[in-house]
Enzyme design. Structure first.
Site, mmCIF file in Angstrom:
data_model
loop_
_atom_site.group_PDB
_atom_site.id
_atom_site.type_symbol
_atom_site.label_atom_id
_atom_site.label_comp_id
_atom_site.label_asym_id
_atom_site.label_seq_id
_atom_site.Cartn_x
_atom_site.Cartn_y
_atom_site.Cartn_z
ATOM 1 N N LYS A 158 0.775 -1.177 0.117
ATOM 2 C CA LYS A 158 0.086 0.156 -0.078
ATOM 3 C C LYS A 158 1.094 1.232 -0.007
ATOM 4 C CE LYS A 158 -1.930 -0.894 4.059
ATOM 5 N NZ LYS A 158 -1.172 -2.335 4.316
ATOM 6 N N ARG B 76 -9.236 1.448 9.611
ATOM 7 C CA ARG B 76 -8.681 0.036 9.718
ATOM 8 C C ARG B 76 -9.719 -0.602 10.733
ATOM 9 N NH1 ARG B 76 -2.855 0.828 9.135
ATOM 10 N NH2 ARG B 76 -2.054 -1.077 9.351
ATOM 11 N N ARG C 175 11.798 -6.109 4.289
ATOM 12 C CA ARG C 175 11.657 -4.868 4.119
ATOM 13 C C ARG C 175 12.759 -3.808 4.962
ATOM 14 N NH1 ARG C 175 6.035 -1.867 5.349
ATOM 15 N NH2 ARG C 175 6.262 -3.050 7.231
ATOM 16 N N ARG D 215 12.157 -2.203 10.307
ATOM 17 C CA ARG D 215 10.959 -1.512 11.287
ATOM 18 C C ARG D 215 10.785 -2.356 12.438
ATOM 19 N NH1 ARG D 215 5.809 0.304 7.986
ATOM 20 N NH2 ARG D 215 4.749 -0.901 9.522
ATOM 21 N N ARG E 96 -0.084 -8.351 13.861
ATOM 22 C CA ARG E 96 -0.552 -7.671 13.068
ATOM 23 C C ARG E 96 -1.521 -8.024 12.057
ATOM 24 N NH1 ARG E 96 4.727 -5.242 10.564
ATOM 25 N NH2 ARG E 96 3.399 -3.779 9.273
#
Ligand code: AP5
Length: 215
Positions: A13, A88, A127, A160, A171
């Site tokens: 996203k 969300r 990532r 992260r 998550r």
């Protein structure tokens, strides 16, 4: 153009929102980025948000809604915006409707990113984010020119803290329980467009732009 980007953590996203906002000359509002900025600057909002983010759970609705309402009301959002990672929860989605109504605005499209779970996990575990600027990389798919160094500003790349395996599991669970009901919510409002998130970044962007309403 006013858009929502909806989908599980790691589906792409943020990457697509960054490219599309430049292409369409509209703002990008990423609640994750806004919250991380608050954490880095140790604001009271950031300090409150950190405990939830570290556990991979959602920051309370009222905190995030205030943040988004303020942003949407700012001059930079007058020409349109992409909401990345908001709403969300159903309560956030209802509040967004109210905020838009106040401005006499409509939502044009909700892009629902679809990607197999194993690929989501591969993307999250690889990532790397710049420690100074908003640039995001992937060790295999979107590598920087120099290992561990940001192409844009030369700062060091970091992982992260919520991309650790245990937090990723949490998550994904939170997404299924609290966010995935928004798929039916927006389908019912005839705003949902399903976007195949597989393939190269540029391919996904091409598919995404083709799904947008004509201006
Ligand atoms: P947030 O930052 O919004 O995280 P997220 O939704 O979990 O999404 P991600 O940023 O992890 O993934 P993405 O889909 O943007 O993927 P990306 O483009 O980076 O939220 C973090 C936390 O903040 C939440 O857990 C919560 O605590 C809190 N929060 C935020 N919003 C909230 C809200 N509204 N309410 C309550 N709490 C909230 O891509 C991932 C990787 O894949 C990158 O390495 C990228 O380079 C790579 N990649 C991207 N596209 C491709 C491609 N096509 N091919 C190969 N690799 C690709």
């Amino acid at each position: 153009m006013r858009l929502v980007f909806l989908g599980a953590p790691g589906v792409g996203k943020g990457t697509q929102a960054e490219m599309a906002s430049a292409k369409l000359a509209i703002s990008k509002i990423s609640t994750g980025d806004l919250l991380r900025d608050g954490v880095a600057k140790k604001t009271s909002l950031g300090l409150e948000a950190k405990q939830y983010m570290d556990q991979g759970t959602l920051v309370p609705d009222d905190v995030v809604i205030r943040l988004v309402e303020e942003k949407i009301g700012s001059a930079e959002c007058e020409k349109g915006f992409i909401l990345d990672g908001f709403p969300r929860t159903v309560l956030q989605a209802d509040s967004l409707l109210g905020i838009l109504q106040k401005h006499r605005w409509d939502l044009d499209r909700v892009m629902y990113f679809v990607l197999p779970r194993d690929e989501v996990i591969r993307r999250l575990s690889g990532r790397r984010s710049c420690s100074k600027c908003p640039a995001v990389y992937h060790v295999d798919y979107v590598p920087p020119r120099r290992d561990g160094v940001c192409d844009e500003c030369g700062a060091v790349l970091v992982q992260r803290s919520d991309d650790k395996k245990e937090t990723v599991e949490s998550r994904l669970r939170v997404y299924e329980e609290q966010t995935s009901p928004l798929i039916a919510y927006y389908k019912e409002k005839r705003l949902l467009a399903e976007l195949d998130g597989t393939g190269r970044v540029e391919e996904v962007q091409e598919r995404l732009l083709a799904l947008l309403p004509r201006a």
